[in-house]
Design a protein around this motif. Sequence first.
Motif, short mmCIF file in Angstrom:
data_model
loop_
_atom_site.label_atom_id
_atom_site.label_comp_id
_atom_site.label_asym_id
_atom_site.label_seq_id
_atom_site.Cartn_x
_atom_site.Cartn_y
_atom_site.Cartn_z
N ARG A 1 24.04 41.45 44.53
CA ARG A 1 24.41 40.42 44.22
C ARG A 1 25.21 40.33 42.86
NH1 ARG A 1 22.33 35.21 41.59
NH2 ARG A 1 23.35 33.52 42.66
N TYR A 2 26.38 39.97 42.78
CA TYR A 2 27.25 39.83 41.36
C TYR A 2 27.54 38.33 41.08
CZ TYR A 2 27.90 44.69 42.27
OH TYR A 2 27.81 46.12 42.43
N THR A 3 27.09 37.92 39.85
CA THR A 3 27.50 36.55 39.66
C THR A 3 28.38 36.68 38.30
OG1 THR A 3 25.59 36.54 38.12
CG2 THR A 3 25.34 35.77 40.63
N GLY A 4 29.08 35.49 37.73
CA GLY A 4 29.54 35.32 36.71
C GLY A 4 29.71 33.83 36.43
N SER A 5 29.84 33.34 35.15
CA SER A 5 29.67 32.18 34.53
C SER A 5 30.41 32.00 33.27
CB SER A 5 28.08 31.88 34.12
OG SER A 5 28.14 30.53 33.61
N PRO A 6 30.73 30.89 33.02
CA PRO A 6 31.59 30.68 31.68
C PRO A 6 30.32 30.53 30.51
CG PRO A 6 31.57 28.62 32.88
CD PRO A 6 30.93 29.48 33.87
N ASP A 7 29.23 30.30 30.72
CA ASP A 7 28.19 30.25 29.79
C ASP A 7 27.17 31.45 29.74
OD1 ASP A 7 29.12 27.61 28.91
OD2 ASP A 7 28.46 26.85 30.78
N PRO A 8 26.77 31.81 28.63
CA PRO A 8 25.82 32.94 28.69
C PRO A 8 24.43 32.51 29.17
CG PRO A 8 25.98 32.23 26.48
CD PRO A 8 27.00 31.51 27.48
N SER A 9 23.72 33.42 29.68
CA SER A 9 22.31 32.93 30.04
C SER A 9 21.58 34.61 30.28
CB SER A 9 22.31 32.66 31.56
OG SER A 9 22.73 33.63 32.76
N ASP A 10 20.13 34.40 30.49
CA ASP A 10 19.66 35.81 30.60
C ASP A 10 20.10 36.58 32.00
OD1 ASP A 10 18.07 35.25 28.37
OD2 ASP A 10 16.14 34.65 29.36
N GLU A 11 20.40 36.00 32.84
CA GLU A 11 21.17 36.40 34.06
C GLU A 11 22.43 37.03 33.70
OE1 GLU A 11 21.84 35.64 38.77
OE2 GLU A 11 21.67 33.88 37.44
N ASN A 12 23.20 36.07 33.21
CA ASN A 12 24.63 36.61 32.98
C ASN A 12 24.78 37.00 31.52
OD1 ASN A 12 25.76 36.05 35.75
ND2 ASN A 12 25.54 34.03 35.03
N ARG A 13 24.34 38.04 31.22
CA ARG A 13 24.42 38.46 29.81
C ARG A 13 25.32 39.55 29.23
NH1 ARG A 13 18.84 42.12 29.93
NH2 ARG A 13 18.25 40.25 31.26
N HIS A 14 26.35 39.94 30.11
CA HIS A 14 27.51 40.95 29.80
C HIS A 14 28.62 40.28 29.75
CE1 HIS A 14 24.87 44.27 30.62
NE2 HIS A 14 24.48 43.67 31.54
N TYR A 15 29.40 40.05 28.63
CA TYR A 15 30.42 39.45 28.10
C TYR A 15 31.62 40.35 28.73
CZ TYR A 15 34.04 36.54 25.95
OH TYR A 15 35.34 35.97 25.75
N TYR A 16 32.74 39.58 29.02
CA TYR A 16 34.04 40.43 29.31
C TYR A 16 35.12 39.43 28.60
CZ TYR A 16 37.79 43.11 31.39
OH TYR A 16 38.64 43.91 31.69
N PRO A 17 35.88 39.96 27.73
CA PRO A 17 36.85 39.08 27.19
C PRO A 17 38.04 38.70 27.85
CG PRO A 17 36.26 40.99 25.83
CD PRO A 17 35.77 41.28 27.11
N GLY A 18 38.29 39.45 29.19
CA GLY A 18 39.21 38.89 29.98
C GLY A 18 40.40 40.15 29.91
N GLY A 19 40.98 40.60 31.17
CA GLY A 19 41.79 41.72 30.93
C GLY A 19 41.84 42.27 32.40
#
Length: 252
Positions: free
Chosen positions: A140-158
């Motif tokens: 399972r892959y997830t993404g969100s506009p907000d950080p969380s313990d689950e979604n902890r890896h930020y990507y600046p866009g590109g």
Amino acid sequence: MELWLTLLVVAILVIFFVVQSNKKRAQVELADAEAEARRLYERLGGQTMNLTAPGDNLPAGQALADAGERYTAAGSQLESARSINQYRLVAETAIEGLNYVRAARTAMDMDPGPEVPVMRGQRRTGALTEPVSAEVEGRRYTGSPDPSDENRHYYPGGRVDGRPVPAGWYNTPWWQPALAGAAGVFVGMMVFDAMIAPAYAMGAIEGTDYGSDAGADGGDAGADGGDAGGDSGSGDLGGGDFGGGDFGGGFE
């Protein structure tokens, strides 16, 4: 005969002054590129060293770790830089790091701090505005506009392998395996097709001209995940997450 000699001398003088002028301009451009690279590198160093994430704030800790990696990479690039393009590469790597610092500050509910130069790849790919998810090969892959313990890896866009990836927080840095070879690229393509392309189609991403890019390059995000431009520009950031894409290619 004297007229021809005079014209020849004039021509030689003109060529000499043009060559000297071009040489001086090139020297100025090189000096400016070096100064900008060092300024951004030092700015990243100062912000990275003066910020500490609480142990229980996983997104902030991960973002700061990524910022530190970019600082190290930029320093290594700076030591060997000799050309304008090499100094621009340093600047781009430092900008990556500054984006991670801003992400870390946001994750800690702090003011994100001063704006950083916007890369053209970022402007075109936008940012997530709502959660997205997909299952690819049993994972399972997830993404969100907000950080969380689950979604902890930020990507600046590109762009990753020519495909646009919006800024946001993800549960795994699925864009990194794209640098590891054919298998990684294949997984990245499947994640894009299953999660990112539908997000573009549903309007879950803001601040992008992805549609016009895809039209120009023959992509179709709604049908097959699209290829919003196979030209990676000059976005090779020397082994960073964006090393197959268009996070680089210049900044504004």
